[in-house]
Enzyme design. Structure first.
Site, PDB file in Angstrom:
ATOM      1  N   MET A  93       0.840  -1.200   0.000  1.00 36.31           N
ATOM      2  CA  MET A  93       0.000   0.000   0.000  1.00 36.31           C
ATOM      3  C   MET A  93       0.881   1.258   0.000  1.00 36.31           C
ATOM      4  SD  MET A  93      -3.460  -0.935   1.989  1.00 36.31           S
ATOM      5  CE  MET A  93      -2.966  -0.511   3.652  1.00 36.31           C
ATOM      6  N   SER A 121       3.926   1.359   8.191  1.00 31.21           N
ATOM      7  CA  SER A 121       3.628   2.689   7.649  1.00 31.21           C
ATOM      8  C   SER A 121       2.827   3.502   8.648  1.00 31.21           C
ATOM      9  CB  SER A 121       2.835   2.556   6.341  1.00 31.21           C
ATOM     10  OG  SER A 121       3.534   1.735   5.438  1.00 31.21           O
ATOM     11  N   LEU A 179       6.621   3.297   1.689  1.00 25.16           N
ATOM     12  CA  LEU A 179       7.519   2.152   1.854  1.00 25.16           C
ATOM     13  C   LEU A 179       8.575   2.388   2.925  1.00 25.16           C
ATOM     14  CD1 LEU A 179       8.054   1.493  -1.966  1.00 25.16           C
ATOM     15  CD2 LEU A 179       6.382   0.411  -0.440  1.00 25.16           C
ATOM     16  N   HIS A 183       9.314  -3.202   3.612  1.00 24.31           N
ATOM     17  CA  HIS A 183       9.016  -3.383   2.185  1.00 24.31           C
ATOM     18  C   HIS A 183      10.297  -3.606   1.387  1.00 24.31           C
ATOM     19  CE1 HIS A 183       5.571  -0.699   3.537  1.00 24.31           C
ATOM     20  NE2 HIS A 183       4.917  -1.735   3.030  1.00 24.31           N
TER      21      HIS A 183
END
Lengths: 300, 300
Positions: free
Chosen positions: A36, A192, A39, A43
């Site tokens: 999503m 995040s 990052l 990620h």
């Protein structure tokens, strides 16, 4: 690195890349990292794994509205496309796919993929419909990209279990590669959503990783024997934070996510998952640790 | 022609065939004809279409338990593997895939694909859960075979509409090719379930195609103007059979399957479907006809 925003263009580009690759190798492995965005190094670790194991790496960035509940943070979910593209470039990604909501859902979807059982517990209980949104969008991405491998972080351990169940049940031709949680030096699992935390709550949130480490140690040294011992220990540790509100602090078999009754003995299981979801102010954080029984090697 | 019973072997064989074909053609088209077996000339017409439009033709034969209700005819559904294989061979099929129930469902599936809206009417209303069983198994077959084209008979018009919606919503990389209904000389639509009919009921069942033809003619000559006219006409014709018990006799827009209210005028629609489900004794038969508005060509 190509930045692509439409399904048609992505399919055309992938078809070209696959044909080029076919000259050099018997089989072409396309690796997909669905995210999503916003990052972080968690990620990045997925992209690194994909880069090592695939000829063509596709990163998707899509904040998927249908996996958010009506009172959740879809609108405010953090976004930073420019920084994300720099991260992707640094990790050697070949294609970044950033579709709009209209591109992914030109009309509201009438089709939903639902996994029963393992979606009803943990985050599924607190976030009704969440996993249907996840399985539906992941299946769309699989159908669009047609990857041989897809890389998911174990921070969302339940998501991994749900997707593996879907892939198994529907015979999807893709290998799911779960990758370990990445943590800050002080133990906080990367997310995040950490950006939502004040300095004070950021400090209090360390009780999550501390509670998990304490639980793991207690299992290893044998002071925690039953599921009840683990639950008590998790609540004690998380209780040290004044602001922590526990959504769940649970222990279950992995990957079935069958809950353990209080009196069940931990050493009856080969693979356990201790999982937490805790709110600090408005921010809901999750974390987990897996405890796998080691084979005892006898040294004669 | 190869007869294959396991998913692993099917994937291996298809991979080999695709590689061989890639030497001769830029793109390899695999055509899938999914069936429940007990093949008739309706199925043969699907295989013919697949043979014309594909390099590799796969016929699947699988009586899918999860699309049958608890009081339906899963156990007694007619089966004749030897005759089916002869039919397939005569139509030039490359691979017949005949998995066992255990091969397709080693455990009961926890994952279900559901299409809302169009599944709630017509057969969906009479057979709750039926279309979830269909979409789930079709998606499994798509994932196993990975066809570029899949061929379905328009006799199950609602099934075609549901599968097209699923393919669209989930971005499945397959073209759905609907093929026309095949009828006996006297008008009875071919169906594996026709074998259940006694000679007397077989004769009475002709009211279905007669009612549909009468409805079509009335629309064309303008004696039926509203949806109510069609409904009355269908009931009148089917009422000529002493044993017919109507499940539904409906007119709706295609492919949305939005029902038309009684007073709605037919000429407001470009594409209509008149659909019947009628029981003759224990045997439930379906039939339908599509009425598409022709472009009026002006001859100057």
């Amino acid at each position: 690195m190509k930045v692509i925003r439409t399904i048609t263009e992505l399919r055309r580009e992938l078809s070209l890349m696959r044909k080029k690759q076919a000259i050099h190798s018997e089989e072409t492995i396309v690796g997909l990292v669905p995210t999503m965005g916003y990052l972080h190094q968690g990620h990045a670790s997925l992209m690194k794994a994909a880069r090592e194991q695939s000829h063509i790496v596709v990163l998707s960035i899509f904040v998927n509205p249908i996996q958010f509940g009506p009172n959740e943070d879809f609108e405010s979910y953090p976004r930073d496309e420019q920084r994300d593209l720099e991260t992707a470039r640094a990790e050697g990604v070949d294609i970044v796919f950033i579709p709009s909501v209209e591109e992914m859902y030109p009309q509201p979807t009438q089709t939903t993929i639902a996994v029963s059982g393992i979606t009803e517990r943990l985050c599924g209980a607190s976030r009704p419909g969440h996993f249907n949104g996840v399985t539906t969008v992941v299946s769309k991405l699989f159908n669009i990209v047609q990857p041989q491998k897809a890389f998911f972080g174990m921070k969302d351990a339940q998501q991994v279990a749900v997707i593996e169940q879907m892939v198994h049940d529907l015979n999807m031709p893709v290998d799911i590669i779960p990758c370990p949680i990445v943590r800050e030096q002080d133990g906080l699992a990367l997310s995040s959503r950490n950006v939502y935390l004040s300095a004070e709550l950021r400090q209090e949130a360390l009780v999550l990783s501390q509670a998990l480490r304490a639980a793991q140690e207690s299992v290893e040294i044998g002071t925690a024997v039953t599921a009840k011992d683990i639950r008590r220990l998790l609540h004690e540790h998380i209780g040290k934070s004044a602001h922590a509100v526990i959504d769940y602090a649970e222990i279950q078999a992995f990957p079935s996510l069958e809950p353990l009754a209080d009196q069940e003995e931990l050493n009856a299981y080969d693979d356990l998952l201790i999982a937490l979801a805790v709110k600090f102010g408005k921010t809901r954080l999750i974390d987990n640790i897996r405890i796998q029984k080691m084979e005892v090697l006898s040294h004669v």
